[in-house]
Scaffold this motif. Structure first.
Motif, PDB file in Angstrom:
ATOM      1  N   HIS A 115       0.838  -1.201   0.000  1.00  0.00           N
ATOM      2  CA  HIS A 115       0.000   0.000   0.000  1.00  0.00           C
ATOM      3  C   HIS A 115       0.871   1.249   0.000  1.00  0.00           C
ATOM      4  CE1 HIS A 115      -3.028  -2.878   1.457  1.00  0.00           C
ATOM      5  NE2 HIS A 115      -3.915  -2.014   0.983  1.00  0.00           N
ATOM      6  N   GLU A 116       0.363   2.291  -0.677  1.00  0.00           N
ATOM      7  CA  GLU A 116       0.979   3.609  -0.615  1.00  0.00           C
ATOM      8  C   GLU A 116       0.047   4.514   0.172  1.00  0.00           C
ATOM      9  OE1 GLU A 116       3.066   6.489  -3.702  1.00  0.00           O
ATOM     10  OE2 GLU A 116       0.873   6.473  -3.966  1.00  0.00           O
ATOM     11  N   ILE A 117       0.636   5.280   1.093  1.00  0.00           N
ATOM     12  CA  ILE A 117      -0.137   6.204   1.905  1.00  0.00           C
ATOM     13  C   ILE A 117       0.421   7.605   1.687  1.00  0.00           C
ATOM     14  CG2 ILE A 117      -0.933   6.809   4.205  1.00  0.00           C
ATOM     15  CD1 ILE A 117       0.463   3.339   3.607  1.00  0.00           C
ATOM     16  N   VAL A 118      -0.427   8.508   1.208  1.00  0.00           N
ATOM     17  CA  VAL A 118      -0.051   9.903   1.013  1.00  0.00           C
ATOM     18  C   VAL A 118      -0.587  10.687   2.204  1.00  0.00           C
ATOM     19  CG1 VAL A 118      -0.357  11.940  -0.442  1.00  0.00           C
ATOM     20  CG2 VAL A 118      -0.050   9.683  -1.493  1.00  0.00           C
ATOM     21  N   LEU A 119       0.304  11.392   2.897  1.00  0.00           N
ATOM     22  CA  LEU A 119      -0.047  12.139   4.098  1.00  0.00           C
ATOM     23  C   LEU A 119       0.062  13.631   3.802  1.00  0.00           C
ATOM     24  CD1 LEU A 119       2.110   9.657   5.950  1.00  0.00           C
ATOM     25  CD2 LEU A 119      -0.291   9.918   6.471  1.00  0.00           C
ATOM     26  N   SER A 120      -1.030  14.359   4.030  1.00  0.00           N
ATOM     27  CA  SER A 120      -1.101  15.773   3.662  1.00  0.00           C
ATOM     28  C   SER A 120      -1.529  16.634   4.841  1.00  0.00           C
ATOM     29  CB  SER A 120      -2.126  15.968   2.535  1.00  0.00           C
ATOM     30  OG  SER A 120      -1.807  15.148   1.438  1.00  0.00           O
ATOM     31  N   ASP A 121      -1.180  17.928   4.760  1.00  0.00           N
ATOM     32  CA  ASP A 121      -1.604  18.878   5.785  1.00  0.00           C
ATOM     33  C   ASP A 121      -2.988  19.432   5.444  1.00  0.00           C
ATOM     34  OD1 ASP A 121      -1.176  20.818   3.797  1.00  0.00           O
ATOM     35  OD2 ASP A 121       0.621  21.632   4.758  1.00  0.00           O
ATOM     36  N   ASP A 122      -3.468  20.356   6.280  1.00  0.00           N
ATOM     37  CA  ASP A 122      -4.805  20.927   6.073  1.00  0.00           C
ATOM     38  C   ASP A 122      -4.950  21.694   4.763  1.00  0.00           C
ATOM     39  OD1 ASP A 122      -6.088  19.958   8.322  1.00  0.00           O
ATOM     40  OD2 ASP A 122      -5.650  21.721   9.548  1.00  0.00           O
ATOM     41  N   GLN A 123      -3.839  22.120   4.177  1.00  0.00           N
ATOM     42  CA  GLN A 123      -3.888  22.824   2.906  1.00  0.00           C
ATOM     43  C   GLN A 123      -3.801  21.871   1.717  1.00  0.00           C
ATOM     44  OE1 GLN A 123      -1.642  24.063   5.501  1.00  0.00           O
ATOM     45  NE2 GLN A 123      -3.524  25.117   6.088  1.00  0.00           N
ATOM     46  N   GLY A 124      -3.789  20.567   1.996  1.00  0.00           N
ATOM     47  CA  GLY A 124      -3.727  19.570   0.934  1.00  0.00           C
ATOM     48  C   GLY A 124      -2.337  19.355   0.366  1.00  0.00           C
ATOM     49  N   ARG A 125      -1.310  19.870   1.048  1.00  0.00           N
ATOM     50  CA  ARG A 125       0.066  19.712   0.580  1.00  0.00           C
ATOM     51  C   ARG A 125       0.641  18.393   1.103  1.00  0.00           C
ATOM     52  NH1 ARG A 125       1.996  25.472   2.793  1.00  0.00           N
ATOM     53  NH2 ARG A 125       1.227  24.379   4.629  1.00  0.00           N
ATOM     54  N   ARG A 126       1.244  17.619   0.201  1.00  0.00           N
ATOM     55  CA  ARG A 126       1.852  16.343   0.595  1.00  0.00           C
ATOM     56  C   ARG A 126       3.011  16.616   1.544  1.00  0.00           C
ATOM     57  NH1 ARG A 126       3.023  11.034  -2.829  1.00  0.00           N
ATOM     58  NH2 ARG A 126       1.244  11.884  -3.965  1.00  0.00           N
ATOM     59  N   CYS A 127       2.963  15.949   2.680  1.00  0.00           N
ATOM     60  CA  CYS A 127       4.019  16.085   3.691  1.00  0.00           C
ATOM     61  C   CYS A 127       4.902  14.848   3.758  1.00  0.00           C
ATOM     62  CB  CYS A 127       3.409  16.326   5.070  1.00  0.00           C
ATOM     63  SG  CYS A 127       2.517  17.879   5.201  1.00  0.00           S
ATOM     64  N   SER A 128       4.334  13.696   3.482  1.00  0.00           N
ATOM     65  CA  SER A 128       5.084  12.449   3.573  1.00  0.00           C
ATOM     66  C   SER A 128       4.414  11.391   2.696  1.00  0.00           C
ATOM     67  CB  SER A 128       5.122  11.959   5.026  1.00  0.00           C
ATOM     68  OG  SER A 128       5.949  10.820   5.163  1.00  0.00           O
ATOM     69  N   THR A 129       5.222  10.481   2.194  1.00  0.00           N
ATOM     70  CA  THR A 129       4.728   9.339   1.434  1.00  0.00           C
ATOM     71  C   THR A 129       5.263   8.082   2.112  1.00  0.00           C
ATOM     72  OG1 THR A 129       4.825  10.649  -0.588  1.00  0.00           O
ATOM     73  CG2 THR A 129       4.625   8.257  -0.840  1.00  0.00           C
ATOM     74  N   VAL A 130       4.350   7.192   2.473  1.00  0.00           N
ATOM     75  CA  VAL A 130       4.712   5.949   3.163  1.00  0.00           C
ATOM     76  C   VAL A 130       4.329   4.783   2.266  1.00  0.00           C
ATOM     77  CG1 VAL A 130       4.223   4.498   5.184  1.00  0.00           C
ATOM     78  CG2 VAL A 130       4.408   6.984   5.447  1.00  0.00           C
ATOM     79  N   ARG A 131       5.181   3.768   2.230  1.00  0.00           N
ATOM     80  CA  ARG A 131       4.837   2.523   1.546  1.00  0.00           C
ATOM     81  C   ARG A 131       5.024   1.388   2.538  1.00  0.00           C
ATOM     82  NH1 ARG A 131       8.817   0.660  -2.397  1.00  0.00           N
ATOM     83  NH2 ARG A 131       9.307  -0.829  -0.788  1.00  0.00           N
ATOM     84  N   ILE A 132       4.017   0.523   2.640  1.00  0.00           N
ATOM     85  CA  ILE A 132       4.084  -0.606   3.562  1.00  0.00           C
ATOM     86  C   ILE A 132       3.771  -1.908   2.826  1.00  0.00           C
ATOM     87  CG2 ILE A 132       1.694  -0.245   4.324  1.00  0.00           C
ATOM     88  CD1 ILE A 132       2.590  -1.349   7.098  1.00  0.00           C
ATOM     89  N   THR A 133       4.536  -2.932   3.146  1.00  0.00           N
ATOM     90  CA  THR A 133       4.314  -4.288   2.631  1.00  0.00           C
ATOM     91  C   THR A 133       3.872  -5.158   3.795  1.00  0.00           C
ATOM     92  OG1 THR A 133       6.043  -3.973   0.982  1.00  0.00           O
ATOM     93  CG2 THR A 133       5.378  -6.252   1.443  1.00  0.00           C
ATOM     94  N   ASN A 134       2.782  -5.876   3.606  1.00  0.00           N
ATOM     95  CA  ASN A 134       2.265  -6.803   4.615  1.00  0.00           C
ATOM     96  C   ASN A 134       2.240  -8.218   4.057  1.00  0.00           C
ATOM     97  OD1 ASN A 134       1.032  -5.370   7.142  1.00  0.00           O
ATOM     98  ND2 ASN A 134       0.523  -4.066   5.406  1.00  0.00           N
ATOM     99  N   MET A 135       2.624  -9.167   4.897  1.00  0.00           N
ATOM    100  CA  MET A 135       2.517 -10.585   4.566  1.00  0.00           C
ATOM    101  C   MET A 135       1.206 -11.087   5.152  1.00  0.00           C
ATOM    102  SD  MET A 135       5.082 -13.730   5.525  1.00  0.00           S
ATOM    103  CE  MET A 135       4.879 -13.476   7.264  1.00  0.00           C
ATOM    104  N   ILE A 136       0.465 -11.884   4.388  1.00  0.00           N
ATOM    105  CA  ILE A 136      -0.799 -12.442   4.857  1.00  0.00           C
ATOM    106  C   ILE A 136      -0.580 -13.884   5.266  1.00  0.00           C
ATOM    107  CG2 ILE A 136      -3.175 -13.002   4.255  1.00  0.00           C
ATOM    108  CD1 ILE A 136      -3.117 -10.680   2.287  1.00  0.00           C
ATOM    109  N   LYS A 137      -0.975 -14.185   6.498  1.00  0.00           N
ATOM    110  CA  LYS A 137      -0.814 -15.528   7.050  1.00  0.00           C
ATOM    111  C   LYS A 137      -2.192 -16.086   7.422  1.00  0.00           C
ATOM    112  CE  LYS A 137       2.112 -15.685  10.356  1.00  0.00           C
ATOM    113  NZ  LYS A 137       3.089 -15.584  11.426  1.00  0.00           N
ATOM    114  N   ASN A 138      -2.336 -17.393   7.291  1.00  0.00           N
ATOM    115  CA  ASN A 138      -3.542 -18.054   7.787  1.00  0.00           C
ATOM    116  C   ASN A 138      -3.422 -18.205   9.287  1.00  0.00           C
ATOM    117  OD1 ASN A 138      -4.851 -18.422   5.293  1.00  0.00           O
ATOM    118  ND2 ASN A 138      -3.618 -20.223   4.867  1.00  0.00           N
TER     119      ASN A 138
END
Length: 142
Positions: A115-138
């Motif tokens: 997943h990519e997560i775009v994090l913005s301030d109240d003015q809609g300006r991008r402050c940070s971009t996070v990417r996370i990988t998750n493993m799915i287990k039963n």
């Protein structure tokens, strides 16, 4: 075969599951939660560095909370998504108001999500971009 049908109301599912103590302490609040898109906010106040900027770790907490819960919603009953990699690039600093995270899937596989997560301030300006990988287990049968 495991039932992977997602719940009808993602936010109700998340509230029942809980956000986790850290996200709760930092003021994490859901706005939207579906497999295709998740949105949440976190206040700048109370989550700053000594100089008054939103803490870089706060961006990561918001991003990881969104990405992990999105991956678990996708994984469905009987399965658990666990983070195996996360990275963040901070490009601006929020100083007041709310930081809003918008999480979208890059890859939804049988055993892994990204997943990519775009994090913005109240003015809609991008402050940070996070990417996370998750493993799915039963989960083991009870």
């Amino acid at each position: 075969m495991t039932d992977t049908t997602p719940p009808l109301d993602g936010i109700a599912w998340a509230m029942q599951r809980g956000n986790g103590a850290l996200a709760d302490k930092m003021g994490f609040r859901w706005v939207e939660l579906t497999i295709e898109r998740a949105v949440a906010t976190m206040p700048v106040e109370g989550n700053t560095q000594p100089v008054g900027l939103f803490h870089g770790g706060g961006y990561v907490v918001l991003g990881e909370s969104l990405g992990s819960m999105s991956a678990n919603l996708y994984a469905g009953p009987g399965r658990l998504a666990v983070g195996v990699d996360i990275n963040a690039t901070h490009t601006r600093s929020a100083t007041s108001g709310l930081v809003t995270g918008v999480c979208t899937p890059i890859h939804l596989g049988r055993s892994m999500t990204v997943h990519e997560i775009v994090l913005s301030d109240d003015q809609g300006r991008r402050c940070s971009t996070v990417r996370i990988t998750n493993m799915i287990k039963n989960l083991p049968a009870r």
